[in-house]
Design a protein around this motif. Structure first.
Motif, PDB file in Angstrom:
ATOM      1  N   ASP A 194       0.825  -1.217   0.000  1.00 17.87           N
ATOM      2  CA  ASP A 194       0.000   0.000   0.000  1.00 17.87           C
ATOM      3  C   ASP A 194       0.857   1.264   0.000  1.00 17.87           C
ATOM      4  N   ASP A 195       1.986   1.185   0.704  1.00 19.30           N
ATOM      5  CA  ASP A 195       2.832   2.382   0.829  1.00 19.30           C
ATOM      6  C   ASP A 195       4.047   2.353  -0.106  1.00 19.30           C
ATOM      7  N   ALA A 196       3.964   1.536  -1.170  1.00 26.17           N
ATOM      8  CA  ALA A 196       5.082   1.495  -2.123  1.00 26.17           C
ATOM      9  C   ALA A 196       4.863   2.500  -3.250  1.00 26.17           C
ATOM     10  N   VAL A 197       5.962   3.043  -3.760  1.00 24.52           N
ATOM     11  CA  VAL A 197       5.897   3.948  -4.912  1.00 24.52           C
ATOM     12  C   VAL A 197       5.975   3.091  -6.173  1.00 24.52           C
ATOM     13  N   LEU A 198       5.085   3.331  -7.118  1.00 25.98           N
ATOM     14  CA  LEU A 198       5.095   2.576  -8.372  1.00 25.98           C
ATOM     15  C   LEU A 198       6.105   3.195  -9.337  1.00 25.98           C
ATOM     16  N   ALA A 199       7.021   2.379  -9.852  1.00 28.31           N
ATOM     17  CA  ALA A 199       7.989   2.865 -10.847  1.00 28.31           C
ATOM     18  C   ALA A 199       7.864   1.988 -12.090  1.00 28.31           C
ATOM     19  N   ASP A 200       7.406   2.586 -13.187  1.00 27.18           N
ATOM     20  CA  ASP A 200       7.212   1.841 -14.427  1.00 27.18           C
ATOM     21  C   ASP A 200       8.336   2.206 -15.401  1.00 27.18           C
ATOM     22  N   THR A 201       9.118   1.190 -15.801  1.00 28.91           N
ATOM     23  CA  THR A 201      10.283   1.480 -16.645  1.00 28.91           C
ATOM     24  C   THR A 201      10.066   1.090 -18.110  1.00 28.91           C
ATOM     25  N   THR A 202       8.792   0.889 -18.493  1.00 29.65           N
ATOM     26  CA  THR A 202       8.511   0.471 -19.874  1.00 29.65           C
ATOM     27  C   THR A 202       9.205   1.373 -20.894  1.00 29.65           C
ATOM     28  N   LYS A 203       9.150   2.673 -20.653  1.00 27.39           N
ATOM     29  CA  LYS A 203       9.688   3.612 -21.652  1.00 27.39           C
ATOM     30  C   LYS A 203      11.054   4.170 -21.250  1.00 27.39           C
ATOM     31  N   LEU A 204      11.628   3.610 -20.179  1.00 28.43           N
ATOM     32  CA  LEU A 204      12.897   4.154 -19.692  1.00 28.43           C
ATOM     33  C   LEU A 204      14.064   3.217 -19.995  1.00 28.43           C
ATOM     34  N   ASP A 205      15.229   3.811 -20.313  1.00 25.73           N
ATOM     35  CA  ASP A 205      16.403   2.954 -20.448  1.00 25.73           C
ATOM     36  C   ASP A 205      17.018   2.759 -19.063  1.00 25.73           C
ATOM     37  N   PHE A 206      18.105   2.011 -19.032  1.00 22.41           N
ATOM     38  CA  PHE A 206      18.706   1.634 -17.753  1.00 22.41           C
ATOM     39  C   PHE A 206      19.087   2.873 -16.913  1.00 22.41           C
ATOM     40  N   ASP A 207      19.789   3.830 -17.543  1.00 19.84           N
ATOM     41  CA  ASP A 207      20.258   4.995 -16.774  1.00 19.84           C
ATOM     42  C   ASP A 207      19.101   5.815 -16.222  1.00 19.84           C
ATOM     43  N   SER A 208      18.065   6.016 -17.050  1.00 17.53           N
ATOM     44  CA  SER A 208      16.919   6.805 -16.580  1.00 17.53           C
ATOM     45  C   SER A 208      16.193   6.071 -15.466  1.00 17.53           C
ATOM     46  N   SER A 209      16.149   4.724 -15.563  1.00 18.39           N
ATOM     47  CA  SER A 209      15.489   3.944 -14.505  1.00 18.39           C
ATOM     48  C   SER A 209      16.249   4.108 -13.186  1.00 18.39           C
ATOM     49  N   CYS A 210      17.577   4.066 -13.275  1.00 15.69           N
ATOM     50  CA  CYS A 210      18.381   4.236 -12.049  1.00 15.69           C
ATOM     51  C   CYS A 210      18.158   5.621 -11.463  1.00 15.69           C
ATOM     52  N   ASP A 211      18.132   6.644 -12.344  1.00 14.45           N
ATOM     53  CA  ASP A 211      17.922   8.018 -11.859  1.00 14.45           C
ATOM     54  C   ASP A 211      16.567   8.134 -11.165  1.00 14.45           C
ATOM     55  N   LEU A 212      15.551   7.503 -11.768  1.00 17.51           N
ATOM     56  CA  LEU A 212      14.209   7.548 -11.180  1.00 17.51           C
ATOM     57  C   LEU A 212      14.234   6.948  -9.770  1.00 17.51           C
ATOM     58  N   LEU A 213      14.870   5.790  -9.638  1.00 23.81           N
ATOM     59  CA  LEU A 213      14.879   5.122  -8.326  1.00 23.81           C
ATOM     60  C   LEU A 213      15.713   5.881  -7.292  1.00 23.81           C
ATOM     61  N   ILE A 214      16.845   6.406  -7.736  1.00 22.31           N
ATOM     62  CA  ILE A 214      17.695   7.165  -6.802  1.00 22.31           C
ATOM     63  C   ILE A 214      16.890   8.359  -6.269  1.00 22.31           C
ATOM     64  N   GLY A 215      16.130   8.994  -7.160  1.00 16.14           N
ATOM     65  CA  GLY A 215      15.307  10.148  -6.747  1.00 16.14           C
ATOM     66  C   GLY A 215      14.288   9.737  -5.694  1.00 16.14           C
ATOM     67  N   ILE A 216      13.621   8.608  -5.939  1.00 17.07           N
ATOM     68  CA  ILE A 216      12.601   8.134  -4.987  1.00 17.07           C
ATOM     69  C   ILE A 216      13.260   7.797  -3.649  1.00 17.07           C
ATOM     70  N   ILE A 217      14.388   7.086  -3.708  1.00 18.61           N
ATOM     71  CA  ILE A 217      15.055   6.647  -2.469  1.00 18.61           C
ATOM     72  C   ILE A 217      15.508   7.858  -1.653  1.00 18.61           C
ATOM     73  N   LYS A 218      16.138   8.822  -2.331  1.00 16.33           N
ATOM     74  CA  LYS A 218      16.642  10.001  -1.603  1.00 16.33           C
ATOM     75  C   LYS A 218      15.504  10.765  -0.956  1.00 16.33           C
ATOM     76  N   GLU A 219      14.423  10.894  -1.701  1.00 13.36           N
ATOM     77  CA  GLU A 219      13.288  11.661  -1.163  1.00 13.36           C
ATOM     78  C   GLU A 219      12.662  10.940   0.040  1.00 13.36           C
ATOM     79  N   LYS A 220      12.395   9.650  -0.125  1.00 11.27           N
ATOM     80  CA  LYS A 220      11.711   8.895   0.931  1.00 11.27           C
ATOM     81  C   LYS A 220      12.588   8.671   2.160  1.00 11.27           C
ATOM     82  N   ALA A 221      13.894   8.467   1.927  1.00  9.76           N
ATOM     83  CA  ALA A 221      14.783   8.180   3.062  1.00  9.76           C
ATOM     84  C   ALA A 221      15.360   9.458   3.645  1.00  9.76           C
ATOM     85  N   GLY A 222      15.054  10.588   3.012  1.00  9.76           N
ATOM     86  CA  GLY A 222      15.554  11.871   3.508  1.00  9.76           C
ATOM     87  C   GLY A 222      17.071  11.979   3.411  1.00  9.76           C
ATOM     88  N   LEU A 223      17.628  11.441   2.303  1.00 14.62           N
ATOM     89  CA  LEU A 223      19.108  11.471   2.155  1.00 14.62           C
ATOM     90  C   LEU A 223      19.567  12.755   1.480  1.00 14.62           C
TER      91      LEU A 223
END
Ligand code: DC
Length: 223
Positions: A194-223
């Motif tokens: 319920d509290d997970a962020v959905l990340a859909d990488t259908t249209k993303l390449d590897f680097d953009s997918s990593c950037d997307l996840l790093i953004g989510i992690i930093k925001e959620k973990a307050g890094l």
């Protein structure tokens, strides 16, 4: 206090490669929990244990010792003392892993092992039930997915590059079957927490997918 990032999602969503890269960039330990289920599938396959016979698989667990070591930033898994990190990637072991993972005793056997790994260090852990069952209090939860055809194409390219003789159709059928098993089993089925962020990488390449996840992690973990 250590930080836990839980990444769940279907077959071939890029969980392991993306999570590994994110862990490297953040200085976290990457834990691939699918490898543990694969070890149990491998043990059964190599020792003639019928994976459709729950009691046989349960009995086999007492003959299995698993260990995980990180070498040069890469996870190695040991089954009864042998490094099986490569062998567990064989296509037939994928299906065996999916089947044994539906057995409650197998999930019980691996639960504490996974929790212990996250207890003392910052981890990015990927699997099917990390955010829902293994680490329900994880600071960051991500459900990583992509369209089935796109996931199958990525998996197909990976297998061909490793020299496996497979067709795209067989990879897609296998992926759909495994997703079906993983999503419909009674215990700890794959689903978005319920509290997970959905990340859909259908249209993303590897680097953009990593950037997307790093953004989510930093925001959620307050890094
Ligand atoms: O992520 P993978 O493809 O290596 O995982 C192999 C199988 O293990 C997968 O089909 C389902 C199972 N699995 C699971 O049930 N729970 C996890 N946390 C990780 C994997």
């Amino acid at each position: 206090m250590s930080i836990a990032v839980a990444i769940d999602g279907p077959v071939g969503a890029g969980k392991s490669s993306i999570a590994k890269e994110c862990a490297k960039r953040l200085g976290f330990i990457y834990v691939d929990t699918g490898a543990l289920y694969r070890c149990i599938g491998l043990f059964c396959d190599r020792n003639g244990v019928n994976i459709d016979d729950t009691s046989r698989v349960e009995a086999a667990l007492s003959h299995i010792t698993l260990d995980v070591k990180i070498k040069n930033g890469t996870q190695h898994v040991y089954l009864n003392g042998y490094d099986v990190s490569e062998e567990i990637r064989l296509p037939e072991i994928s299906m065996a892993a999916s089947k044994v993972s539906a057995i409650p005793a197998v999930r019980e056997y691996l639960l504490q092992f996974q929790r212990d790994m996250a207890a003392s260090q910052n981890v990015i852990m990927d699997g099917r039930d990390i955010g829902t069952v293994v680490l329900p209090n994880a600071e960051v939860k991500i459900y990583l997915t992509a369209d089935a055809e796109v996931r199958a194409k990525r998996r197909y390219d990976e297998l061909i590059a490793k020299g496996n003789n497979v067709t795209f159709e067989s990879v897609l059928a296998d992926l759909n079957q495994r997703d079906h098993n993983d999503m419909t089993r009674e215990i700890a089925p794959l689903k978005q927490a319920d509290d997970a962020v959905l990340a859909d990488t259908t249209k993303l390449d590897f680097d953009s997918s990593c950037d997307l996840l790093i953004g989510i992690i930093k925001e959620k973990a307050g890094l």
